[in-house]
Design a protein around this motif. Sequence first.
Motif, short mmCIF file in Angstrom:
data_model
loop_
_atom_site.label_atom_id
_atom_site.label_comp_id
_atom_site.label_asym_id
_atom_site.label_seq_id
_atom_site.Cartn_x
_atom_site.Cartn_y
_atom_site.Cartn_z
N ILE A 250 21.64 -20.55 -43.68
CA ILE A 250 20.51 -21.41 -43.30
C ILE A 250 19.38 -21.29 -44.33
O ILE A 250 18.75 -22.29 -44.70
CB ILE A 250 20.01 -21.06 -41.89
CG1 ILE A 250 21.11 -21.36 -40.85
CG2 ILE A 250 18.75 -21.85 -41.55
CD1 ILE A 250 20.79 -20.88 -39.45
N GLU A 251 19.15 -20.07 -44.82
CA GLU A 251 18.11 -19.87 -45.84
C GLU A 251 18.47 -20.63 -47.12
O GLU A 251 17.60 -21.23 -47.76
CB GLU A 251 17.93 -18.39 -46.12
CG GLU A 251 16.72 -18.07 -46.97
CD GLU A 251 16.46 -16.58 -47.08
OE1 GLU A 251 15.32 -16.21 -47.41
OE2 GLU A 251 17.39 -15.79 -46.83
N ASN A 252 19.76 -20.60 -47.50
CA ASN A 252 20.20 -21.37 -48.67
C ASN A 252 19.96 -22.86 -48.47
O ASN A 252 19.52 -23.56 -49.39
CB ASN A 252 21.69 -21.12 -48.94
CG ASN A 252 21.94 -19.80 -49.64
OD1 ASN A 252 21.01 -19.13 -50.09
ND2 ASN A 252 23.20 -19.42 -49.73
N ALA A 253 20.27 -23.36 -47.28
CA ALA A 253 20.07 -24.79 -46.99
C ALA A 253 18.61 -25.17 -47.11
O ALA A 253 18.26 -26.24 -47.61
CB ALA A 253 20.61 -25.11 -45.59
N ILE A 254 17.72 -24.28 -46.65
CA ILE A 254 16.28 -24.55 -46.75
C ILE A 254 15.83 -24.55 -48.21
O ILE A 254 15.10 -25.44 -48.65
CB ILE A 254 15.49 -23.49 -45.95
CG1 ILE A 254 15.77 -23.63 -44.45
CG2 ILE A 254 13.99 -23.62 -46.22
CD1 ILE A 254 15.21 -22.48 -43.61
N LYS A 255 16.31 -23.55 -48.98
CA LYS A 255 15.87 -23.41 -50.37
C LYS A 255 16.38 -24.55 -51.24
O LYS A 255 15.65 -25.07 -52.10
CB LYS A 255 16.38 -22.08 -50.94
CG LYS A 255 15.66 -20.86 -50.42
CD LYS A 255 16.23 -19.60 -51.05
CE LYS A 255 15.52 -18.35 -50.59
NZ LYS A 255 16.11 -17.12 -51.20
N TYR A 256 17.64 -24.92 -51.08
CA TYR A 256 18.26 -25.88 -51.99
C TYR A 256 18.36 -27.29 -51.42
O TYR A 256 18.84 -28.19 -52.09
CB TYR A 256 19.66 -25.39 -52.39
CG TYR A 256 19.64 -24.03 -53.06
CD1 TYR A 256 19.14 -23.89 -54.35
CD2 TYR A 256 20.08 -22.89 -52.40
CE1 TYR A 256 19.10 -22.65 -54.97
CE2 TYR A 256 20.05 -21.64 -53.00
CZ TYR A 256 19.55 -21.52 -54.29
OH TYR A 256 19.50 -20.29 -54.89
N GLU A 262 15.46 -32.46 -44.11
CA GLU A 262 15.91 -31.86 -42.85
C GLU A 262 17.11 -30.96 -43.08
O GLU A 262 17.96 -31.24 -43.94
CB GLU A 262 16.29 -32.95 -41.83
CG GLU A 262 15.12 -33.79 -41.35
CD GLU A 262 15.56 -34.83 -40.33
OE1 GLU A 262 16.79 -35.01 -40.15
OE2 GLU A 262 14.68 -35.46 -39.71
N VAL A 263 17.17 -29.88 -42.32
CA VAL A 263 18.35 -29.02 -42.28
C VAL A 263 18.83 -28.98 -40.83
O VAL A 263 18.05 -28.64 -39.92
CB VAL A 263 18.03 -27.59 -42.77
CG1 VAL A 263 19.22 -26.65 -42.47
CG2 VAL A 263 17.74 -27.59 -44.26
N GLN A 288 20.10 -31.98 -46.95
CA GLN A 288 19.99 -33.29 -47.61
C GLN A 288 19.63 -33.12 -49.07
O GLN A 288 18.91 -33.92 -49.65
CB GLN A 288 18.94 -34.14 -46.88
CG GLN A 288 19.28 -34.40 -45.42
CD GLN A 288 18.15 -35.09 -44.67
OE1 GLN A 288 16.97 -34.98 -45.03
NE2 GLN A 288 18.50 -35.80 -43.60
N GLY A 289 20.16 -32.08 -49.67
CA GLY A 289 19.82 -31.76 -51.05
C GLY A 289 20.62 -32.54 -52.07
O GLY A 289 21.20 -33.59 -51.78
N GLU A 290 20.67 -32.00 -53.29
CA GLU A 290 21.32 -32.68 -54.41
C GLU A 290 22.84 -32.67 -54.31
O GLU A 290 23.52 -33.44 -54.99
CB GLU A 290 20.88 -32.03 -55.73
CG GLU A 290 19.38 -32.12 -55.99
CD GLU A 290 18.98 -31.38 -57.26
OE1 GLU A 290 19.88 -30.81 -57.91
OE2 GLU A 290 17.78 -31.37 -57.58
N GLY A 345 23.92 -34.24 -50.31
CA GLY A 345 23.75 -33.01 -49.57
C GLY A 345 25.05 -32.24 -49.38
O GLY A 345 26.11 -32.64 -49.86
N SER A 346 24.94 -31.12 -48.66
CA SER A 346 26.08 -30.23 -48.46
C SER A 346 26.17 -29.80 -47.01
O SER A 346 25.16 -29.78 -46.29
CB SER A 346 25.95 -28.97 -49.34
OG SER A 346 25.78 -29.32 -50.70
#
Length: 355
Positions: A250-256, A262-263, A288-290, A345-346
């Motif tokens: 979850i921390e990775n999702a927030i950072k990246y 939104e996560v 919703q990242g790169e 996103g991932s």
Amino acid sequence: MLNSLKQVTYGDEMMEAVADAMPLPLVVVGRDERIMAANAPARTLFSEAMVGRHYITVLRQPMLLDAIENVLRLSEPAETVYRITESQRELVYDVVVRPVTVADFACVTVAFEDKTELNEAGQMRRDFVANVSHELRTPLTAVLGFIETLLGPASEDDVARKRFLEIMSREAQRMNRIVGDLLSLSRVEAERRVRPTDQVDIPAVLRSVVSSLHPVAEAQGVDLILEGADGTEEVPGDHDQLTQVFTNLIENAIKYGGRDKEVHVCLTSHTVEPTMRSSAIRVDISDQGEGIATQHIPRLTERFYRVDSHRSREMGGTGLGLAIVKHILNRHRGRLRVESHVGQGSCFSVILPYE
């Protein structure tokens, strides 16, 4: 000399029985230099139709052929290495060639011992030491350089001293995180064969992790949304380790995942989970990242592997988080699935069996 010995005819069934009694690939070469017998592992390694053929046409590799020829000629034991590439993986075998003489019968046995995993483990250890040395050397060099500067040219410069001390603090914290993750990884690996038996309430773990990470999400402008975690769903597990898994992901999702995005953390229960062949609980963590390019996905759980090294280090990443996640889930007989598309996103999915 083997060539001077008379060879009596033994039944094919007897030779095959002797060869099949060996668990390792075994080839028996007669005085006439033809293959007299080969057990099932040897036929799998070389050819089903190898018996009766000249050994040169089957075994082929020069070092192995030289070893067999020397044993046939001199009747002295020999050892060599046999290497082949299969599915882009190098297989390594230690080969022991021995003469056999019983009464008027003589032959040569060629036994193959698979050393692939042992060699790979050795290479992994060497790579690991090199990676750890590299990861620690960079911040350590920076700290030593700033200490030297503070003791010399900047000793009376209050502004420079404050700036250098701040950088030194960041680098020291980075080294501390690396050492902490290494210790965590070591503990997980030490327990990898001991399956946890405590019952862990996964929704409760998720609620706790999401609550603790809300300040991090707010600082990034990220809306952290938890779904499906209202009830109680228990699986066998280690509470602290599963907390670490979900905290890392979850921390990775927030950072990246990018600012002002939104996560989503979504928990679902499956009566039949295809990847487990049994009932399981699934937690999807999507951002919703790169996104991550396809070629990087298979290597994400390797130690110190980073898609973007500079960005990862800037965000405090050690390159060990996903490796720790993988080992914890292996201990829990769970799975980690990654789906990602560049620009879209991932989604990291944790799958844990109920039993």
